[in-house]
Design a protein around this motif. Structure first.
Motif, short mmCIF file in Angstrom:
data_model
loop_
_atom_site.label_atom_id
_atom_site.label_comp_id
_atom_site.label_asym_id
_atom_site.label_seq_id
_atom_site.Cartn_x
_atom_site.Cartn_y
_atom_site.Cartn_z
N TYR A 1 -15.68 25.71 -33.44
CA TYR A 1 -17.12 25.96 -33.44
C TYR A 1 -17.88 24.69 -33.85
O TYR A 1 -18.86 24.31 -33.22
N LYS A 2 -17.41 24.04 -34.91
CA LYS A 2 -18.07 22.82 -35.39
C LYS A 2 -17.99 21.71 -34.34
O LYS A 2 -18.95 20.96 -34.15
N LYS B 1 -13.36 28.05 -36.83
CA LYS B 1 -14.49 27.32 -37.40
C LYS B 1 -14.45 25.86 -36.96
O LYS B 1 -15.49 25.25 -36.68
N ARG B 2 -13.26 25.30 -36.88
CA ARG B 2 -13.09 23.92 -36.45
C ARG B 2 -13.60 23.74 -35.01
O ARG B 2 -14.35 22.82 -34.71
N GLU C 1 -12.12 21.06 -41.70
CA GLU C 1 -11.99 22.51 -41.59
C GLU C 1 -10.56 22.89 -41.20
O GLU C 1 -10.01 22.36 -40.26
N LEU D 1 -13.17 16.06 -39.12
CA LEU D 1 -13.36 17.45 -39.53
C LEU D 1 -12.27 17.86 -40.53
O LEU D 1 -11.10 17.63 -40.27
N LYS E 1 -14.85 13.06 -33.59
CA LYS E 1 -15.35 14.09 -34.51
C LYS E 1 -14.19 14.92 -35.06
O LYS E 1 -14.18 15.26 -36.25
N SER E 2 -13.23 15.23 -34.22
CA SER E 2 -12.07 16.03 -34.65
C SER E 2 -11.31 15.34 -35.77
O SER E 2 -10.79 16.00 -36.68
N THR F 1 -20.39 22.63 -31.46
CA THR F 1 -21.77 22.45 -31.92
C THR F 1 -22.15 20.98 -31.96
O THR F 1 -23.24 20.59 -31.53
N TYR F 2 -21.24 20.16 -32.45
CA TYR F 2 -21.49 18.71 -32.51
C TYR F 2 -21.70 18.14 -31.11
O TYR F 2 -22.65 17.40 -30.86
#
Length: 176
Positions: free
Chosen positions: A150-151, A147-148, A142, A140, A136-137, A154-155
């Motif tokens: 956090y995303k 924010k990165r 962001e 991303l 996922k990183s 959350t994922y």
């Protein structure tokens, strides 16, 4: 002309009603179909119960068929829970929280859920969290670090991983 419209509506409703009303299966036929249904893949008791009701069986017959399936080892909740956990973790890469919710929806007893979840190797679990985080990183876009993070968290929580383990893995691997 009005009489024709009423007649057409009546016929349409009659045809629809006729199409949807299926005859109920007898207990013996339902047992054979349920055995085939269970032999195809592991099933929870609640899945079978719902299917038997869909086939038009009464409550007493449903419970008798389920008892017969258990006695003949077509239906085993513990075996189902283990297979469910194994599949969702190894193939779908779900976390324990999401797997537990799925088993609860299938009305599996809490003790069996915990036993099945404990079959997941802790090191493999952490490796799965790390692999999901790295994957996922990489996608991303962001720029802001907060924010990165956090995303990413959350994922991973959406995949069913526990917050404390997510934080631990991200911190240990400099992904936060």
């Amino acid at each position: 002309m009005r009489i024709f419209a009423i007649s057409a509506t009546y016929n349409k409703e009659f045809i629809l009603e006729k199409e949807y009303s299926k005859p109920a299966l007898d207990k013996r036929t339902a047992l054979v179909k349920a055995e085939s249904y269970c032999a195809y893949q592991e099933r929870a008791q609640q899945e079978i119960r719902n299917k038997l009701y869909d086939w038009g069986l009464r409550h007493d017959d449903v419970e008798e068929v389920i008892t017969e399936l258990i006695l003949n080892n077509f239906l085993n909740e513990e075996r189902f829970a283990m297979a469910y956990v194994s599949g969702k973790f190894n193939i779908k890469k779900w976390g324990k929280v999401k797997i537990k919710q799925g088993l609860k929806l299938k009305k599996i007893p809490e003790k069996m859920i915990l036993k099945a979840l404990n079959s997941i190797d802790y090191d493999d679990y952490l490796k799965t969290i790390l692999a999901a985080a790295e994957k996922k990183s990489a996608v991303l876009v962001e720029k802001d670090a907060y924010k990165r993070k956090y995303k990413l968290i959350t994922y991973l929580m959406g995949k069913g991983f526990e917050n404390n383990l997510i934080s631990e893995v991200l911190k240990d691997n400099n992904l936060s």
